[in-house]
Design an enzyme around this catalytic site. Structure first.
Site, PDB file in Angstrom:
ATOM      1  N   LYS A 144      80.000  18.690 -26.034  1.00 12.42           N
ATOM      2  CA  LYS A 144      80.931  18.964 -25.443  1.00 12.42           C
ATOM      3  C   LYS A 144      82.000  18.109 -25.205  1.00 12.42           C
ATOM      4  O   LYS A 144      83.168  18.171 -25.644  1.00 12.42           O
ATOM      5  CB  LYS A 144      80.841  19.355 -23.656  1.00 12.42           C
ATOM      6  CG  LYS A 144      82.117  19.697 -22.949  1.00 12.42           C
ATOM      7  CD  LYS A 144      81.646  19.956 -21.670  1.00 12.42           C
ATOM      8  CE  LYS A 144      81.210  18.741 -20.642  1.00 12.42           C
ATOM      9  NZ  LYS A 144      81.929  18.057 -19.946  1.00 12.42           N
ATOM     10  N   ASN A 145      81.801  16.967 -24.948  1.00 13.46           N
ATOM     11  CA  ASN A 145      82.484  15.831 -24.609  1.00 13.46           C
ATOM     12  C   ASN A 145      83.112  15.224 -25.955  1.00 13.46           C
ATOM     13  O   ASN A 145      83.474  14.599 -26.101  1.00 13.46           O
ATOM     14  CB  ASN A 145      81.955  14.598 -23.956  1.00 13.46           C
ATOM     15  CG  ASN A 145      81.600  15.218 -22.590  1.00 13.46           C
ATOM     16  OD1 ASN A 145      82.595  16.352 -22.132  1.00 13.46           O
ATOM     17  ND2 ASN A 145      80.970  14.184 -20.830  1.00 13.46           N
ATOM     18  N   ARG A 166      90.099  19.116 -17.020  1.00 15.15           N
ATOM     19  CA  ARG A 166      90.593  17.752 -16.710  1.00 15.15           C
ATOM     20  C   ARG A 166      90.617  17.298 -18.387  1.00 15.15           C
ATOM     21  O   ARG A 166      92.081  16.658 -18.652  1.00 15.15           O
ATOM     22  CB  ARG A 166      89.713  16.711 -16.184  1.00 15.15           C
ATOM     23  CG  ARG A 166      89.677  16.782 -14.939  1.00 15.15           C
ATOM     24  CD  ARG A 166      88.451  15.009 -14.000  1.00 15.15           C
ATOM     25  NE  ARG A 166      89.188  13.717 -15.168  1.00 15.15           N
ATOM     26  CZ  ARG A 166      90.744  13.990 -14.760  1.00 15.15           C
ATOM     27  NH1 ARG A 166      91.312  14.241 -13.651  1.00 15.15           N
ATOM     28  NH2 ARG A 166      91.259  12.287 -15.342  1.00 15.15           N
ATOM     29  N   ASP A 168      88.444  15.152  -8.666  1.00 11.25           N
ATOM     30  CA  ASP A 168      87.178  16.252  -8.852  1.00 11.25           C
ATOM     31  C   ASP A 168      85.936  16.156  -8.249  1.00 11.25           C
ATOM     32  O   ASP A 168      86.679  14.709  -7.477  1.00 11.25           O
ATOM     33  CB  ASP A 168      86.752  16.938  -9.918  1.00 11.25           C
ATOM     34  CG  ASP A 168      86.182  16.137 -11.097  1.00 11.25           C
ATOM     35  OD1 ASP A 168      86.154  16.488 -12.473  1.00 11.25           O
ATOM     36  OD2 ASP A 168      86.045  15.133 -10.338  1.00 11.25           O
ATOM     37  N   ASP A 202      76.635  10.603 -16.168  1.00 17.67           N
ATOM     38  CA  ASP A 202      76.280  11.857 -16.546  1.00 17.67           C
ATOM     39  C   ASP A 202      74.656  12.562 -16.286  1.00 17.67           C
ATOM     40  O   ASP A 202      74.477  13.818 -15.747  1.00 17.67           O
ATOM     41  CB  ASP A 202      77.106  12.902 -17.617  1.00 17.67           C
ATOM     42  CG  ASP A 202      78.725  12.611 -17.701  1.00 17.67           C
ATOM     43  OD1 ASP A 202      79.136  12.933 -19.070  1.00 17.67           O
ATOM     44  OD2 ASP A 202      78.874  12.339 -16.233  1.00 17.67           O
ATOM     45  N   VAL A 211      80.149   4.525 -12.355  1.00 18.71           N
ATOM     46  CA  VAL A 211      80.833   4.973 -12.815  1.00 18.71           C
ATOM     47  C   VAL A 211      82.578   5.535 -12.408  1.00 18.71           C
ATOM     48  O   VAL A 211      83.337   5.293 -11.979  1.00 18.71           O
ATOM     49  CB  VAL A 211      80.509   5.869 -14.292  1.00 18.71           C
ATOM     50  CG1 VAL A 211      81.915   6.185 -14.492  1.00 18.71           C
ATOM     51  CG2 VAL A 211      79.866   4.599 -14.958  1.00 18.71           C
TER      52      VAL A 211
HETATM   53  C1  EPZ Z   1      84.141  11.089 -19.807  1.00 15.12           C
HETATM   54  O1  EPZ Z   1      84.989  11.880 -18.563  1.00 15.12           O
HETATM   55  C2  EPZ Z   1      83.120  12.196 -19.809  1.00 15.12           C
HETATM   56  N1  EPZ Z   1      84.184  13.745 -19.962  1.00 15.12           N
HETATM   57  C3  EPZ Z   1      82.473  12.622 -18.327  1.00 15.12           C
HETATM   58  O2  EPZ Z   1      81.692  13.946 -18.216  1.00 15.12           O
HETATM   59  C4  EPZ Z   1      81.337  10.972 -18.579  1.00 15.12           C
HETATM   60  O3  EPZ Z   1      81.188  11.136 -16.587  1.00 15.12           O
HETATM   61  C5  EPZ Z   1      82.590  10.292 -18.175  1.00 15.12           C
HETATM   62  O4  EPZ Z   1      83.723  10.147 -19.787  1.00 15.12           O
HETATM   63  C6  EPZ Z   1      81.936   8.708 -18.447  1.00 15.12           C
HETATM   64  O5  EPZ Z   1      81.050   8.608 -18.973  1.00 15.12           O
HETATM   65  C7  EPZ Z   1      84.484  14.156 -21.251  1.00 15.12           C
HETATM   66  O6  EPZ Z   1      83.987  13.531 -21.738  1.00 15.12           O
HETATM   67  C8  EPZ Z   1      85.453  15.665 -21.059  1.00 15.12           C
HETATM   68  P1  EPZ Z   1      86.375   7.907 -18.005  1.00 15.12           P
HETATM   69  P2  EPZ Z   1      86.858  10.671 -18.259  1.00 15.12           P
HETATM   70  O7  EPZ Z   1      87.971   7.869 -18.766  1.00 15.12           O
HETATM   71  O8  EPZ Z   1      87.467  10.369 -19.819  1.00 15.12           O
HETATM   72  C9  EPZ Z   1      88.081   5.501 -13.868  1.00 15.12           C
HETATM   73  C10 EPZ Z   1      81.410  15.547 -17.602  1.00 15.12           C
HETATM   74  O9  EPZ Z   1      80.540  16.294 -16.998  1.00 15.12           O
HETATM   75  N2  EPZ Z   1      89.125   5.568 -14.612  1.00 15.12           N
HETATM   76  O10 EPZ Z   1      85.406   7.157 -18.476  1.00 15.12           O
HETATM   77  O11 EPZ Z   1      87.809  11.194 -17.292  1.00 15.12           O
HETATM   78  C11 EPZ Z   1      87.745   6.849 -14.033  1.00 15.12           C
HETATM   79  O12 EPZ Z   1      88.326   6.642 -12.336  1.00 15.12           O
HETATM   80  C12 EPZ Z   1      81.777  14.304 -17.373  1.00 15.12           C
HETATM   81  O13 EPZ Z   1      81.114  16.554 -18.788  1.00 15.12           O
HETATM   82  C13 EPZ Z   1      90.553   4.302 -14.211  1.00 15.12           C
HETATM   83  O14 EPZ Z   1      90.948   4.383 -12.653  1.00 15.12           O
HETATM   84  O15 EPZ Z   1      85.413   9.263 -17.975  1.00 15.12           O
HETATM   85  C14 EPZ Z   1      85.755   6.259 -13.526  1.00 15.12           C
HETATM   86  O16 EPZ Z   1      85.845   6.230 -11.740  1.00 15.12           O
HETATM   87  C15 EPZ Z   1      82.424  14.243 -15.949  1.00 15.12           C
HETATM   88  N3  EPZ Z   1      92.139   5.130 -14.570  1.00 15.12           N
HETATM   89  C16 EPZ Z   1      86.363   5.789 -14.656  1.00 15.12           C
HETATM   90  O17 EPZ Z   1      87.511   4.696 -15.375  1.00 15.12           O
HETATM   91  C17 EPZ Z   1      92.199   6.280 -15.997  1.00 15.12           C
HETATM   92  O18 EPZ Z   1      93.063   6.223 -16.733  1.00 15.12           O
HETATM   93  C18 EPZ Z   1      85.466   6.295 -15.890  1.00 15.12           C
HETATM   94  O19 EPZ Z   1      86.323   7.119 -16.391  1.00 15.12           O
HETATM   95  C19 EPZ Z   1      91.169   6.390 -16.334  1.00 15.12           C
HETATM   96  C20 EPZ Z   1      89.736   6.244 -16.756  1.00 15.12           C
END
Ligand code: EPZ
Length: 411
Positions: free
Chosen positions: A17-18, A87, A111, A299, A321
């Site tokens: 999916k991701n 998102r 979320d 995840d 995370v």
């Molecule tokens: C991706 O989300 C995945 N989603 C998530 O899977 C997964 O949990 C996550 O990566 C971490 O592995 C998709 O790929 C669609 P991040 P993403 O940016 O890209 C903070 C699932 O169930 N952050 O690595 O949104 C953020 O708040 C989903 O399949 C900032 O602060 O994750 C978080 O605490 C859930 N500022 C951390 O970084 C930003 O601009 C990691 O987020 C971006 C992120």
């Protein structure tokens, strides 16, 4: 579902999916027909297809093959009513800025697992020359042409790394992303672009270098398998004291989860493209922390929580995370587990057996975990709002039934 039942047998994995969602967004940058093979049949992919159609691309599905045609005129706006449902729609920001020099995307908001800001996306794109303004819940960006530069990410965000990588592929000059995310889905995105003629090195390492090219040409790409789906079934085998072979995966992509299962007493057999997980006794308690790849994936944290809730002894699980990814613990405690949350630590005192209860699903992964909990618990468990699970898992119930679970979907 009616439990307890050990999961036993063989199960095949869908595409990731991701990765699929980002490859679909990336297709906006390729004038012509892109073909994505092994696209998972899940609602999030259908939602991304709606976003692309709304932007002016053609999207056709034939089984697990998606054909995306972005050769026509594209629009710049990804509307609230679509972005609020998923998102990952924010991943069209980079491609639209690269293709059109402007983009208007609804702010995604938080979320069930966290506030999820996009500041790292915006900060990196600003360094590449984008002027952003935000009003009426939308972020608007304009740029003549994206310029290559050096971006050091404060946190190895998956989404920010992907948006910057996409923006950099056709930018003027070279971009270097430092402290980049290293997830296999990032490597898959880079492989796709390389097949389209892009110049990218270092994907999968903390430093990615992208030399901008003037144009991209269409390609046919096979999506990597879903390591989170694979991890879900591997942990399900251990938590239910079963014996499951997971086929069609890259075992390296879930190496750390497999090591943690071995630490808890599971027997794990790895082969080129499959893994067998057997647990013949009660799991042992272990401690684990979630971290960006190759650390333990956040995840898979909820599923591990279900296994450790039944382990002999106490475990400490630390979530590094997402700040509110323990929300579903109350639902698990309704099933008789003893879990206390203290900040980003969960202290889990294992019980002999979970007991059935009606539970509510807050998000995709917690949903899958609660279903595994129901398969392990004494009695009949009802899982409400299970639609969340269909967002991320293809044929989840059918696959569990094939592994011997007594489970059904009620309308
Ligand atoms: C991706 O989300 C995945 N989603 C998530 O899977 C997964 O949990 C996550 O990566 C971490 O592995 C998709 O790929 C669609 P991040 P993403 O940016 O890209 C903070 C699932 O169930 N952050 O690595 O949104 C953020 O708040 C989903 O399949 C900032 O602060 O994750 C978080 O605490 C859930 N500022 C951390 O970084 C930003 O601009 C990691 O987020 C971006 C992120």
């Amino acid at each position: 579902m009616h439990g307890p039942r050990p999961l036993e047998g063989t199960v095949g994995m869908a595409g990731a999916k991701n990765s699929a969602l980002k490859l679909m967004a990336a297709s906006l940058m390729v004038p012509g027909e892109v073909v994505l093979e092994r696209a998972p049949q899940i609602t999030d992919v259908d939602l991304m297809a709606d976003v692309l159609r709304r932007l002016g691309a053609g999207v056709e599905r034939d089984g697990d093959v998606l054909t995306i045609d972005s050769s026509g005129e594209l629009l710049e706006e990804a509307p609230y009513e679509l972005v609020r449902k998923m998102r990952a729609s924010i991943q069209v920001l980079g491609p639209l800025l690269a293709r059109l020099g402007r983009a208007r995307v609804s702010m995604p908001g938080g979320d069930a697992i966290g506030s999820r800001p996009i500041d790292l996306h915006l900060d990196g794109l600003e360094r590449m020359g984008v002027k952003f303004s935000s009003q009426h819940g939308y972020v608007e960006g304009v740029v003549d042409r994206l310029k290559g530069t050096r971006v050091l990410l404060e946190f190895p965000s998956v989404g920010a790394t992907e948006n910057l990588l996409m923006a950099a592929v056709t930018a003027e000059g070279t971009t270097v992303i430092e402290n980049a995310a290293r997830e296999p889905e990032i490597q898959d995105l880079a492989a796709f672009f390389q097949a389209c003629g892009a110049r990218i090195s270092g994907a999968g390492t903390p430093t990615i270098e992208i030399e901008g090219v003037d144009g991209l040409s269409p390609t046919r790409h096979r999506i990597i398998s879903d390591r989170i789906e694979a991890g879900t079934f591997a942990i399900g085998a251990a938590a239910s004291r079963g014996d499951v072979t997971i086929e069609g995966i890259e075992p390296l992509h879930i190496e750390l989860p497999l090591q943690k299962l071995e630490e808890a007493g599971a027997e794990v057999t790895r082969s080129d493209s499959s893994v067998r997980v057997r647990m013949s006794a009660r799991p042992r308690s272990i401690d684990l922390v979630t971290l960006p790849y190759p650390g333990f994936p956040t995840d898979l944290q909820p599923m591990m929580m279900v296994m450790l809730a039944q382990a002999g002894g106490s475990s400490i699980l630390t979530e590094n995370v997402f700040e509110s990814r323990f929300l579903f613990v109350d639902e698990l405690n309704r099933m008789g587990s003893h879990i206390r949350v203290e900040g980003h630590h969960a202290v889990i005192r294992g019980v002999e057996r979970l007991s059935s209860a009606p539970v509510q699903v807050p998000d995709i992964r917690a949903g899958a975990a609660l279903v595994l909990g129901g398969i392990c618990a004494e009695g009949v468990t009802e899982v409400y709002d299970s639609g969340h699970i269909d967002r991320g898992y293809e044929d989840f119930v059918e696959k569990l039934q094939a592994l011997g679970a007594d489970i059904e979907v009620r309308a």
